[in-house]
Write an enzyme that holds these catalytic residues in place. Structure first.
Site, PDB file in Angstrom:
ATOM      1  N   GLN A 116       0.855  -1.192   0.000  1.00  0.00           N
ATOM      2  CA  GLN A 116       0.000   0.000   0.000  1.00  0.00           C
ATOM      3  C   GLN A 116       0.878   1.225   0.000  1.00  0.00           C
ATOM      4  OE1 GLN A 116      -3.564  -0.071   0.333  1.00  0.00           O
ATOM      5  NE2 GLN A 116      -3.554   2.141  -0.018  1.00  0.00           N
ATOM      6  N   GLY A 117       0.557   2.177  -0.862  1.00  0.00           N
ATOM      7  CA  GLY A 117       1.325   3.414  -0.919  1.00  0.00           C
ATOM      8  C   GLY A 117       0.425   4.621  -0.812  1.00  0.00           C
TER       9      GLY A 117
ATOM     10  N   PHE B  67      -0.390   6.712  -3.073  1.00  0.00           N
ATOM     11  CA  PHE B  67      -1.238   6.937  -4.233  1.00  0.00           C
ATOM     12  C   PHE B  67      -2.114   5.745  -4.576  1.00  0.00           C
ATOM     13  CE2 PHE B  67       1.836  10.312  -4.907  1.00  0.00           C
ATOM     14  CZ  PHE B  67       1.037  11.342  -5.344  1.00  0.00           C
ATOM     15  N   GLY B  68      -2.033   4.649  -3.832  1.00  0.00           N
ATOM     16  CA  GLY B  68      -2.880   3.502  -4.122  1.00  0.00           C
ATOM     17  C   GLY B  68      -2.271   2.206  -3.639  1.00  0.00           C
ATOM     18  N   SER B  69      -2.831   1.093  -4.137  1.00  0.00           N
ATOM     19  CA  SER B  69      -2.399  -0.244  -3.722  1.00  0.00           C
ATOM     20  C   SER B  69      -1.738  -0.964  -4.886  1.00  0.00           C
ATOM     21  CB  SER B  69      -3.605  -1.053  -3.236  1.00  0.00           C
ATOM     22  OG  SER B  69      -4.259  -0.390  -2.180  1.00  0.00           O
ATOM     23  N   VAL B  70      -0.850  -1.925  -4.554  1.00  0.00           N
ATOM     24  CA  VAL B  70      -0.131  -2.703  -5.564  1.00  0.00           C
ATOM     25  C   VAL B  70      -0.504  -4.174  -5.414  1.00  0.00           C
ATOM     26  CG1 VAL B  70       2.123  -3.318  -6.510  1.00  0.00           C
ATOM     27  CG2 VAL B  70       1.778  -1.051  -5.510  1.00  0.00           C
TER      28      VAL B  70
ATOM     29  N   LYS C 278      -0.194  -1.385 -10.049  1.00  0.00           N
ATOM     30  CA  LYS C 278      -0.517  -0.322  -9.091  1.00  0.00           C
ATOM     31  C   LYS C 278      -1.863   0.290  -9.474  1.00  0.00           C
ATOM     32  CE  LYS C 278       2.484   3.008  -8.003  1.00  0.00           C
ATOM     33  NZ  LYS C 278       3.201   4.313  -8.133  1.00  0.00           N
TER      34      LYS C 278
ATOM     35  N   ASP D  35      11.799  11.145  -4.708  1.00  0.00           N
ATOM     36  CA  ASP D  35      11.307  10.251  -3.645  1.00  0.00           C
ATOM     37  C   ASP D  35      12.180   9.002  -3.530  1.00  0.00           C
ATOM     38  OD1 ASP D  35       9.612   9.781  -1.539  1.00  0.00           O
ATOM     39  OD2 ASP D  35       8.042   8.846  -2.722  1.00  0.00           O
TER      40      ASP D  35
END
Length: 613
Positions: free
Chosen positions: A317-318, A320-323, A337, A436
């Site tokens: 989970q990040g 900007f969303g999930s992988v 993603k 990043d």
């Protein structure tokens, strides 16, 4: 999400409104209600047709007078239905047919059958009028009990049944023997005198006594109606019919106004979000049209669902969303993603596609495809079997992995990431600044070769540009270069990536975050400070995974390079090509840099401005 919360608020509001309206309509409740063969019933009992007139509503009163009457107790998901046998002013008798069957067949299930009672409220409490406490104890316990306890051992090869005459327990100060504490206890209805055989005195007919609260008793004496208000607290309604009618009209008028206001708010939010989504979609479609020659496949959302097997295997989970892990039809595994609809305004998608589609390097993750289907956006990458570097370097996470990376492997990863950054800064037609770099965004393949990933914050500029303009703070706390959140430290450039890279090196060799705790929990030391002090005094670092002198030199070299990279002013940091030269040279040739001015930051949170820089 906002729409869902508003709809939930609307439902709660209407539920409370109905309670208020029904509370002010209770004056219409008659003194008693007809319930067929049960005769006239009074508060706290009522019928299901007029549930606001009492606490316990009996079903079937208004149907065939000779038909059985039932009482429904419990929650909507665990509801229990009982046959009502008799109703008196403060008592109701109902039958538990299942328990009666257990008792008739002498089934030990009778000792596990709980009696469902109504929940206690500010209006009343409920108890089984004639009951006995049954204790079920495992054979191995063998509790030591007074002689007035009965034992029924014939129930199971695993447990015994114990009970005492209720009269024995009625004297003041009685306490259950402590030897019964490990046993399970249950209250069951009884009729007659307890004997050696519990099946002779237990019964399926339950006599429940209603004990009204003092406030409710006084309210009934004053010809009022006991109610619960919208907060679940006691309320006595004695208003006249005229005032009740006026209150109901006011409440309904208020309900109409609030409902219209809520609907308008929902529509406005929905419309605003739809406009934002359409704007993002148009922006993305213009970008895709402009870059029509992209050599990556475009997927529909239905294809993405097939690839990921309906998002069954989540990798992480990040922000900007999930992988999710997926598999293409032609065989290879992929990482997909799914971009967060609420947070993604199109910039994350465009940044990823625009930057990674321009790259082809062994240390940059490969983008294989994308999805832009309405509000659904996804990016399809090559699958990296060893996941992120993060789980291999921090002590608390490394213990959960099968591999413990040694110094040589760490050095291999540091070199690989540097080469990937060199390619982004100097090897492409355009310069790509990542913004990043951190262990979480460094992925490892099956041979632990590192690849830079997650270009959602990337900035593309010409190779001749040495200074870039950005709006807002980009990056992750702990890795953001000082000049990114304040121009007082210098200008934003490719040197900002160097700072993040240096912090990553120091965390990698130390196996910990930016702060490390001393034996005294109230005292913390900034980890780069600790490394600098050890290097300056020519002390051994004594960090993890060092087995020989060669490892010590390698760790020392990486530490020196890391400290050069996190210099406060960007002009004093080396370019990435110089970083590679330093990493590939002998440690004896490297100078220890000046101590960074931003060492030992405060432990309290630092809030960064999001204004244009």
């Amino acid at each position: 999400m906002v729409r869902v919360l508003l709809f939930k608020s609307l439902i709660v509001y209407f539920s409370q409104l109905l309670l208020i309206v029904s509370a002010h309509q209770t004056g219409k409740c008659p003194p008693s209600l007809d319930c067929g063969l049960l005769g006239q019933i009074q508060f706290p009992f009522t019928t299901t047709e007029q549930p606001h007139c009492g606490l316990l509503a009996i079903h079937g009163c208004q149907h065939d007078p000779s038909a059985p009457k039932t009482l429904q107790l419990g929650t909507s998901t665990t509801s229990t239905s009982y046959s009502v046998l008799k109703v008196e002013p403060r008592t109701i008798v109902f039958a538990d047919d299942e328990q009666e069957r257990y008792l008739r067949n002498k089934s030990c299930k009778a000792f596990s059958k709980n009696v469902t009672l109504p929940h206690t409220s500010p209006l009343a409490s409920f108890r089984i009028k004639y009951n006995i406490s049954i204790f079920r104890c495992n054979h191995s316990l063998k509790p030591s009990l007074p002689n007035y306890f009965h034992n029924y051992p014939n129930c199971s090869p695993e447990y015994d049944i114990f009970y005492a005459h209720p009269n024995t327990l009625s004297y003041t100060g009685f306490q259950w023997p402590s030897s019964l504490a490990p046993c399970s206890a249950i209250q069951l209805p009884l009729e007659g005198v307890p004997s050696e055989d519990p099946f002779q005195f237990l019964t399926g007919n339950i006599v429940v006594e209603v004990q009204l609260s003092h406030e409710c008793e006084r309210c009934l004496d004053g010809k009022g109606q006991c109610l619960l208000d919208t907060k679940g607290e006691f309320n006595c309604t004695t208003a006249s019919a005229g005032s009740r009618s006026w209150v109901v009209k006011m409440v309904l008028a208020l309900a109409l106004v609030v409902t219209v206001a809520l609907l308008l708010a929902i529509f406005k939010i929905y419309y605003t979000r739809l406009q934002k989504q359409n704007s993002a979609n148009q922006r993305i479609e213009v970008f895709l049209k402009k870059h029509g020659a992209l050599q990556i496949k475009r997927y529909g959302y239905s294809e993405i669902k097939k690839v990921t097997n309906c998002f069954r295997n989540k990798l992480g989970q990040g922000g900007f969303g999930s992988v999710y892990k997926g598999k293409l039809q032609d065989g290879p595994y992929v990482a997909v993603k799914i971009l967060n609809e609420l947070k993604d305004d199109g910039e994350e998608f465009i940044n990823e596609v625009a930057s990674i589609s321009r790259t082809s390097h062994i240390n940059i993750v490969t983008l294989l495809g994308f999805c832009c289907d309405g509000s659904k956006r996804a990016l399809v990458y090559e699958f990296m079997s060893n996941g992120s570097l993060e789980k291999f370097i921090y002590e608390e996470k490394a213990l959960m992995t099968d591999h413990q990376l040694d110094c040589q492997m760490f050095y291999h990863i540091v070199i690989g990431v540097a080469r990937g950054l060199e390619y982004l800064h100097k090897g492409c037609n355009t310069r790509i600044l990542h913004f990043d770099i951190k262990p979480h965004n460094i992925l490892l393949d099956e041979n632990f070769n590192p690849k830079i990933s997650d270009f959602g914050l990337a900035k593309i500029c010409s190779r001749k540009e040495s200074i870039v303009s950005i709006f807002g703070v980009r990056g992750t706390a702990g890795y953001i270069a000082p000049e990114v959140f304040s121009r007082n430290f210098g200008v934003v450039s490719h040197k900002s990536d160097i700072y993040s890279y240096g912090m990553m090196i120091l965390e990698l060799i130390g196996g910990r975050k930016n702060t490390m705790t001393r034996p005294n929990p109230s005292s913390e030391i900034y980890f780069p400070d600790w490394i600098y002090n050890r290097l300056e005094s020519n002390q051994e670092l004594g960090l993890q995974n060092m087995r020989n002198i060669s490892d010590q030199k390698m760790i020392r070299k990486m530490a020196i390079v890391g400290l050069w990279c996190i210099q406060t002013h960007p002009s004093t940091r080396p370019a990435i090509s110089r970083v590679l030269e330093m990493l590939e040279s002998k440690v004896e040739l490297l100078q220890i840099p000046p101590k960074p001015l931003l060492s030992s930051p405060p432990t309290s949170p630092v809030y960064l401005s999001s204004e244009a820089l």
